[in-house]
Design a protein around this motif. Structure first.
Motif, PDB file in Angstrom:
ATOM      1  N   LYS A  78      28.556 -57.823  -7.346  1.00 35.08           N
ATOM      2  CA  LYS A  78      29.250 -58.267  -8.548  1.00 35.08           C
ATOM      3  C   LYS A  78      30.288 -57.266  -9.051  1.00 35.08           C
ATOM      4  O   LYS A  78      30.746 -57.378 -10.194  1.00 35.08           O
ATOM      5  CB  LYS A  78      28.240 -58.558  -9.649  1.00 35.08           C
ATOM      6  CG  LYS A  78      27.300 -59.698  -9.319  1.00 35.08           C
ATOM      7  CD  LYS A  78      26.348 -59.981 -10.472  1.00 35.08           C
ATOM      8  CE  LYS A  78      25.428 -61.134 -10.150  1.00 35.08           C
ATOM      9  NZ  LYS A  78      24.480 -61.426 -11.274  1.00 35.08           N
ATOM     10  N   TYR A  79      30.663 -56.301  -8.211  1.00 37.44           N
ATOM     11  CA  TYR A  79      31.736 -55.382  -8.614  1.00 37.44           C
ATOM     12  C   TYR A  79      33.010 -56.202  -8.758  1.00 37.44           C
ATOM     13  O   TYR A  79      33.293 -57.038  -7.900  1.00 37.44           O
ATOM     14  CB  TYR A  79      31.938 -54.280  -7.554  1.00 37.44           C
ATOM     15  CG  TYR A  79      33.158 -53.419  -7.808  1.00 37.44           C
ATOM     16  CD1 TYR A  79      33.112 -52.387  -8.732  1.00 37.44           C
ATOM     17  CD2 TYR A  79      34.361 -53.677  -7.139  1.00 37.44           C
ATOM     18  CE1 TYR A  79      34.240 -51.610  -8.976  1.00 37.44           C
ATOM     19  CE2 TYR A  79      35.482 -52.905  -7.376  1.00 37.44           C
ATOM     20  CZ  TYR A  79      35.425 -51.879  -8.301  1.00 37.44           C
ATOM     21  OH  TYR A  79      36.534 -51.125  -8.555  1.00 37.44           O
TER      22      TYR A  79
ATOM     23  N   SER B  53      34.575 -61.124  -4.086  1.00 32.08           N
ATOM     24  CA  SER B  53      35.028 -60.727  -2.746  1.00 32.08           C
ATOM     25  C   SER B  53      36.539 -60.585  -2.711  1.00 32.08           C
ATOM     26  O   SER B  53      37.078 -59.651  -2.092  1.00 32.08           O
ATOM     27  CB  SER B  53      34.585 -61.766  -1.710  1.00 32.08           C
ATOM     28  OG  SER B  53      33.179 -61.819  -1.632  1.00 32.08           O
ATOM     29  N   GLU B  54      37.247 -61.484  -3.369  1.00 30.12           N
ATOM     30  CA  GLU B  54      38.705 -61.438  -3.391  1.00 30.12           C
ATOM     31  C   GLU B  54      39.189 -60.192  -4.126  1.00 30.12           C
ATOM     32  O   GLU B  54      40.099 -59.501  -3.660  1.00 30.12           O
ATOM     33  CB  GLU B  54      39.245 -62.702  -4.054  1.00 30.12           C
ATOM     34  CG  GLU B  54      40.761 -62.786  -4.110  1.00 30.12           C
ATOM     35  CD  GLU B  54      41.382 -62.986  -2.742  1.00 30.12           C
ATOM     36  OE1 GLU B  54      42.584 -62.673  -2.579  1.00 30.12           O
ATOM     37  OE2 GLU B  54      40.660 -63.417  -1.817  1.00 30.12           O
ATOM     38  N   GLU B  55      38.613 -59.911  -5.261  1.00 29.67           N
ATOM     39  CA  GLU B  55      39.019 -58.734  -6.031  1.00 29.67           C
ATOM     40  C   GLU B  55      38.742 -57.441  -5.246  1.00 29.67           C
ATOM     41  O   GLU B  55      39.570 -56.516  -5.251  1.00 29.67           O
ATOM     42  CB  GLU B  55      38.272 -58.701  -7.370  1.00 29.67           C
ATOM     43  CG  GLU B  55      38.743 -59.755  -8.366  1.00 29.67           C
ATOM     44  CD  GLU B  55      38.237 -59.479  -9.774  1.00 29.67           C
ATOM     45  OE1 GLU B  55      38.526 -58.381 -10.294  1.00 29.67           O
ATOM     46  OE2 GLU B  55      37.545 -60.340 -10.322  1.00 29.67           O
ATOM     47  N   GLN B  56      37.626 -57.414  -4.598  1.00 34.16           N
ATOM     48  CA  GLN B  56      37.291 -56.213  -3.820  1.00 34.16           C
ATOM     49  C   GLN B  56      38.246 -56.036  -2.648  1.00 34.16           C
ATOM     50  O   GLN B  56      38.697 -54.913  -2.365  1.00 34.16           O
ATOM     51  CB  GLN B  56      35.841 -56.315  -3.314  1.00 34.16           C
ATOM     52  CG  GLN B  56      34.797 -56.279  -4.420  1.00 34.16           C
ATOM     53  CD  GLN B  56      33.394 -56.557  -3.923  1.00 34.16           C
ATOM     54  OE1 GLN B  56      33.131 -56.553  -2.717  1.00 34.16           O
ATOM     55  NE2 GLN B  56      32.463 -56.827  -4.838  1.00 34.16           N
ATOM     56  N   ARG B  57      38.601 -57.155  -1.950  1.00 35.15           N
ATOM     57  CA  ARG B  57      39.515 -57.076  -0.821  1.00 35.15           C
ATOM     58  C   ARG B  57      40.900 -56.623  -1.264  1.00 35.15           C
ATOM     59  O   ARG B  57      41.527 -55.776  -0.614  1.00 35.15           O
ATOM     60  CB  ARG B  57      39.597 -58.451  -0.123  1.00 35.15           C
ATOM     61  CG  ARG B  57      40.458 -58.422   1.124  1.00 35.15           C
ATOM     62  CD  ARG B  57      40.332 -59.704   1.946  1.00 35.15           C
ATOM     63  NE  ARG B  57      40.623 -60.891   1.154  1.00 35.15           N
ATOM     64  CZ  ARG B  57      39.691 -61.746   0.705  1.00 35.15           C
ATOM     65  NH1 ARG B  57      38.394 -61.505   0.955  1.00 35.15           N
ATOM     66  NH2 ARG B  57      40.029 -62.819   0.007  1.00 35.15           N
ATOM     67  N   ASN B  58      41.367 -57.158  -2.374  1.00 41.50           N
ATOM     68  CA  ASN B  58      42.692 -56.784  -2.873  1.00 41.50           C
ATOM     69  C   ASN B  58      42.738 -55.293  -3.267  1.00 41.50           C
ATOM     70  O   ASN B  58      43.715 -54.601  -3.000  1.00 41.50           O
ATOM     71  CB  ASN B  58      43.064 -57.646  -4.072  1.00 41.50           C
ATOM     72  CG  ASN B  58      43.330 -59.089  -3.693  1.00 41.50           C
ATOM     73  OD1 ASN B  58      43.629 -59.385  -2.520  1.00 41.50           O
ATOM     74  ND2 ASN B  58      43.216 -60.000  -4.652  1.00 41.50           N
TER      75      ASN B  58
ATOM     76  N   MET C 139      36.753 -54.190 -14.754  1.00 39.63           N
ATOM     77  CA  MET C 139      38.057 -54.076 -14.109  1.00 39.63           C
ATOM     78  C   MET C 139      37.890 -53.298 -12.805  1.00 39.63           C
ATOM     79  O   MET C 139      37.003 -52.460 -12.706  1.00 39.63           O
ATOM     80  CB  MET C 139      39.052 -53.338 -15.010  1.00 39.63           C
ATOM     81  CG  MET C 139      39.289 -53.999 -16.358  1.00 39.63           C
ATOM     82  SD  MET C 139      40.454 -53.035 -17.352  1.00 39.63           S
ATOM     83  CE  MET C 139      39.421 -51.605 -17.746  1.00 39.63           C
ATOM     84  N   VAL C 140      38.758 -53.590 -11.824  1.00 33.40           N
ATOM     85  CA  VAL C 140      38.739 -52.758 -10.619  1.00 33.40           C
ATOM     86  C   VAL C 140      39.071 -51.335 -11.060  1.00 33.40           C
ATOM     87  O   VAL C 140      40.010 -51.115 -11.822  1.00 33.40           O
ATOM     88  CB  VAL C 140      39.736 -53.266  -9.562  1.00 33.40           C
ATOM     89  CG1 VAL C 140      39.258 -54.567  -8.942  1.00 33.40           C
ATOM     90  CG2 VAL C 140      41.125 -53.428 -10.123  1.00 33.40           C
ATOM     91  N   MET C 141      38.302 -50.385 -10.592  1.00 37.80           N
ATOM     92  CA  MET C 141      38.391 -49.055 -11.208  1.00 37.80           C
ATOM     93  C   MET C 141      38.479 -47.891 -10.229  1.00 37.80           C
ATOM     94  O   MET C 141      38.564 -46.734 -10.650  1.00 37.80           O
ATOM     95  CB  MET C 141      37.147 -48.832 -12.088  1.00 37.80           C
ATOM     96  CG  MET C 141      35.831 -48.815 -11.313  1.00 37.80           C
ATOM     97  SD  MET C 141      34.365 -48.563 -12.344  1.00 37.80           S
ATOM     98  CE  MET C 141      34.167 -50.194 -13.046  1.00 37.80           C
TER      99      MET C 141
END
Length: 240
Positions: free
Chosen positions: A59-60, A5-10, A97-99
């Motif tokens: 899980k993204y 959730s944190e990675e997606q929000r950022n 990785m965020v992509m």
């Protein structure tokens, strides 16, 4: 443990900052948004455009996001298929990785390539049309080369057309001859002709004028009298 959730929000905040005019949130749960990508201007300021829709999974980025082309402008069906295949390849290569920024940038390059392809295709079409026009002009000036084969073919066609014209003419003449009546046939078919002259004189009445000067006195006519002929012999006539 990864905080998805944190990675997606950022990443979402970063994307909103990078694409302020083309980023649109569609839903919060699950997180879904669109980013509109436009190619660089091509010939005559023509561009192609695609609006990409992304949806985060739980899980993204350890799993690929869901993606689709939400809308598009000036793209052919095969272009859309190529872009989706390209996105699938890029997503697999960047798994973990965020992509989203990487995917959007890749589509941007792809759209620029498509514009270049459109320019190249139009130039080739223009050259082809010019070539066809040039060849057509040559044919107008030079005509078709005469060979034995095409001459014989032309002659056979010409003779056939000439024969057909003669047949039609003969048929018309034959039909015209059948319809033409003789004088006797005219009188037999139209009995009004029997009295036409008499009717004409009756209708004319006293209005018919005769020029007497056209006639001579009978005494003025020089007529030979056979009895006055010294060589006249009636016996000779009987012998004949």
């Amino acid at each position: 443990m990864t905080d998805y959730s944190e990675e997606q929000r950022n990443e979402r905040e970063a994307l909103e900052s990078i694409y302020p005019d083309s980023f649109t949130v569609l839903s919060e749960n699950p997180t879904s948004f669109t980013i509109t990508v436009t190619s660089e201007a091509g010939e005559n300021d023509e561009t192609v455009q695609a609006t990409l829709k992304f949806t985060y999974g739980e899980k993204y980025p350890d799993e690929t996001p869901l993606y689709e082309i939400f809308s598009q402008e000036n793209l052919e069906d095969n272009d859309v298929t190529d872009i989706l295949s390209f996105l699938a390849q890029q997503a697999e290569e960047n798994l973990g990785m965020v992509m989203i920024f990487t995917l959007v940038s890749a589509v941007q390059e792809k759209l620029n390539e498509i514009v270049d392809q459109i320019k190249t295709r139009r130039e080739e079409e223009k050259k082809q049309k010019e070539k066809e026009a040039e060849e057509a002009e040559k044919l107008c000036f030079h005509g078709t080369p005469v060979t034995i084969e095409n001459f014989l073919s032309w002659k056979a066609k010409f003779d056939g057309e000439l024969l057909e014209i003669k047949r039609k003419k003969m048929k018309e003449e034959e039909q015209s001859g059948k319809n033409k009546l003789s004088g006797k046939q005219l009188f037999e078919t139209d009995h009004n002709l029997d009295t036409s002259d008499i009717q004409f004189l009756e209708e004319a009445g006293n209005s018919v004028e005769v020029d007497e000067s056209l006639f001579q006195e009978m005494d003025d006519l020089e007529l030979d009298d056979e009895e006055d002929d010294p060589d006249y012999n009636p016996v000779d006539l009987d012998s004949d």
